[in-house]
Write an enzyme that holds these catalytic residues in place. Structure first.
Site, mmCIF file in Angstrom:
data_model
loop_
_atom_site.group_PDB
_atom_site.id
_atom_site.type_symbol
_atom_site.label_atom_id
_atom_site.label_comp_id
_atom_site.label_asym_id
_atom_site.label_seq_id
_atom_site.Cartn_x
_atom_site.Cartn_y
_atom_site.Cartn_z
ATOM 1 N N CYS A 163 0.987 -1.372 -0.279
ATOM 2 C CA CYS A 163 0.383 -0.001 0.020
ATOM 3 C C CYS A 163 0.653 1.300 0.013
ATOM 4 O O CYS A 163 0.303 2.487 0.209
ATOM 5 C CB CYS A 163 -1.032 -0.095 1.250
ATOM 6 S SG CYS A 163 -1.997 -1.493 1.517
ATOM 7 N N HIS A 303 -2.526 8.219 5.571
ATOM 8 C CA HIS A 303 -2.258 6.713 5.609
ATOM 9 C C HIS A 303 -3.915 6.238 5.461
ATOM 10 O O HIS A 303 -4.613 6.066 4.350
ATOM 11 C CB HIS A 303 -1.604 6.001 5.960
ATOM 12 C CG HIS A 303 -1.606 4.766 5.205
ATOM 13 N ND1 HIS A 303 -1.213 3.964 4.140
ATOM 14 C CD2 HIS A 303 -2.035 3.758 5.512
ATOM 15 C CE1 HIS A 303 -1.649 3.315 3.356
ATOM 16 N NE2 HIS A 303 -2.248 2.800 4.675
ATOM 17 N N GLU A 314 -1.242 5.110 13.167
ATOM 18 C CA GLU A 314 -1.046 6.714 12.964
ATOM 19 C C GLU A 314 -1.135 8.119 13.802
ATOM 20 O O GLU A 314 -0.403 9.761 13.042
ATOM 21 C CB GLU A 314 -1.265 6.852 11.702
ATOM 22 C CG GLU A 314 -1.464 8.196 10.571
ATOM 23 C CD GLU A 314 -1.862 7.966 8.590
ATOM 24 O OE1 GLU A 314 -0.647 8.422 8.428
ATOM 25 O OE2 GLU A 314 -2.973 7.572 8.606
ATOM 26 N N LYS A 335 -9.547 8.272 1.555
ATOM 27 C CA LYS A 335 -10.006 7.053 1.407
ATOM 28 C C LYS A 335 -11.081 6.894 2.411
ATOM 29 O O LYS A 335 -12.218 5.754 2.173
ATOM 30 C CB LYS A 335 -9.051 6.230 2.382
ATOM 31 C CG LYS A 335 -7.647 5.545 1.648
ATOM 32 C CD LYS A 335 -6.941 4.746 2.324
ATOM 33 C CE LYS A 335 -4.924 4.802 2.032
ATOM 34 N NZ LYS A 335 -4.309 5.670 2.395
ATOM 35 N N HIS A 340 -9.813 2.314 -0.124
ATOM 36 C CA HIS A 340 -8.724 1.723 -0.243
ATOM 37 C C HIS A 340 -8.018 1.241 -1.300
ATOM 38 O O HIS A 340 -8.101 0.234 -1.440
ATOM 39 C CB HIS A 340 -7.469 0.918 1.102
ATOM 40 C CG HIS A 340 -6.524 0.497 1.037
ATOM 41 N ND1 HIS A 340 -5.650 1.599 0.840
ATOM 42 C CD2 HIS A 340 -5.908 0.627 2.359
ATOM 43 C CE1 HIS A 340 -4.249 1.254 0.864
ATOM 44 N NE2 HIS A 340 -4.398 1.018 2.179
ATOM 45 N N PHE A 399 1.994 -3.606 4.072
ATOM 46 C CA PHE A 399 2.334 -4.793 4.853
ATOM 47 C C PHE A 399 3.766 -4.860 4.634
ATOM 48 O O PHE A 399 4.866 -4.367 3.649
ATOM 49 C CB PHE A 399 1.648 -5.399 4.118
ATOM 50 C CG PHE A 399 -0.288 -5.982 3.730
ATOM 51 C CD1 PHE A 399 -0.246 -5.091 5.401
ATOM 52 C CD2 PHE A 399 -0.981 -6.850 3.453
ATOM 53 C CE1 PHE A 399 -1.737 -5.226 5.944
ATOM 54 C CE2 PHE A 399 -2.025 -6.598 4.044
ATOM 55 C CZ PHE A 399 -2.542 -6.058 5.240
#
Length: 413
Positions: A163, A303, A314, A335, A340, A399
């Protein structure tokens, strides 16, 4: 001495619009692109909602035979790149092509086609696999096909860092131009994994929202009632250009690239460390690269995935990096509207960040109705804000513990 780099063209195809202008208008208005899945029959799935690109017809952009051999993530990259090129007014010619790069991020490549041909292999045998199968599915074909379609002959690079891929791609393009590898680059990210395999895999990880009966409010970053992210699709491409080159041709400038940071968590395959250490190092690296102090940043495109752990981590990382200034930041997760886009998210969000700097407007975080007590910063709930944005940061974390951050600022002579 590093060369200055600016954004001179943008292109978007997203769940809220099939070009940059339409998408930007929808995002500023807080419009959600999440709805029931229409790409295939998802009635037996645990998750039946997605942020699909809507009203897209490949025949509007490609010859019918051509489109059959281009996976959707590649089509989205090409469509966004065409818009970015047109928007920039720059023409690629045989004389300048060697100084133009194509650097694009993608997380998973052609998963729907892999799924399709696994079934064909088992039901009809190896001989029924198309010779186009491998070139359709490999993740570097966004960058590769942009080079082929539009004639770029400079650096041709694909970044596959989950991502964070789109943001890494923009950062690497920024560096390539800064250090003289090329003068311009089409860069960003694209993704399309709306297929049973993609949803089954993420649902097995318990990563997705299961708010099937109310899809428009399913993506709710920083909200107390969030229950996972919503898969989106699309592409976002920018034309980055060396400043003097842009000035010589009288190009319009959206924003100036200022900084790029990247880091690794060394922690877990899918979860960030609870103290946000990797994200902290990444944001600090981007600030150092930009020669900026935390107080120089006015807006952060977070994010903000809408997962229980990510949003809290975050928030902690932002507080650690920005200190007292964190409370004065405008922060939003787009998002909440686009879903996403996985490897494409950073490309789309880089375009949004450039538009935010250009138009001095921070889009909202939609569906933020009941803030999580641990997410207590100014996340622009429900309504965007016209404001002075001297510099903006865009965060992407993936990830494998891979992190990427870019900073853009208002262009000044």
């Amino acid at each position: 001495m590093k060369r200055r780099v600016v954004v001179t063209g943008v292109g978007l195809i997203s769940p809220v619009g099939n070009d940059a202008a339409t998408s930007w208008e929808a995002l500023c208005a807080g419009k959600s692109g999440v709805a029931p899945i229409t790409r295939y029959d998802a009635s037996t799935q645990g998750v039946r909602i997605a942020a699909e690109v809507k009203g897209y017809e490949p025949d509007d952009y490609f010859e019918t035979k051509e489109a059959r051999h281009l996976e959707l993530f590649v089509q989205y990259a090409l469509v966004a790149a065409r818009e970015a090129l047109g928007d920039s007014g720059f023409e690629i010619t045989p004389e300048n092509a060697g100084r133009v790069g194509s650097i694009v991020g993608c997380g998973m490549g052609g998963l729907p086609t892999i799924e399709k041909y696994i079934q064909i292999l088992h039901e009809r045998g190896e001989r029924r696999i198309t010779p186009f199968f491998i070139p359709m599915v490999i993740p570097n074909m966004g960058a590769g096909q942009i080079s082929i379609f539009y004639g770029t002959r400079g650096p041709n690079l694909s970044v596959t860092t989950a991502c964070a891929a789109g943001t890494h791609a923009v950062g690497e393009a920024f560096r390539s131009i800064s250090y003289g590898d090329c003068d311009l680059a089409l860069t960003g990210g694209s993704e399309s994994v709306i297929c049973p395999m993609g949803f089954g895999g993420f649902h097995a990880m318990k990563a997705l929202s299961t708010r099937n009966d109310d899809p428009a409010v399913a993506s709710r970053p920083f909200d107390r009632d969030r229950d996972g992210f919503v898969i989106g699709e699309g592409g976002g491409i920018l034309l980055l250009e060396e400043l003097e080159h842009a000035k010589r041709r009288g190009a319009k400038i959206y924003a100036e690239m200022a900084g790029y940071g990247l880091s690794g968590d060394a922690h877990h395959i899918a979860a960030p460390p609870e103290d946000g250490a990797g994200a902290i190092r990444c944001m600090q690296a981007a600030l150092a690269d930009a020669g900026m102090q935390p107080a120089d940043i006015d807006y952060v495109n977070a994010h903000g995935t809408s997962t229980p752990l990510n949003d809290v981590v975050e928030t902690r990382a932002l507080k650690a990096v920005f200190g007292e200034h964190a409370a004065r930041l405008a922060i939003s997760s787009t998002k909440s509207m686009t879903g996403h886009l996985l490897g494409g998210a950073g490309g789309v969000e880089a375009v949004i960040t450039a538009l935010s700097v250009k138009y001095q407007f921070a889009p909202p975080t939609a569906n933020l109705e009941n803030p999580d007590p641990e997410c207590d910063l100014d996340y622009l709930p429900g309504k965007g804000r016209a404001m002075a944005i001297r510099a903006a940061m865009s965060n992407s974390f993936g990830f494998g513990g891979t992190n990427a951050v870019i900073i853009m600022k208002r262009y000044e002579e």
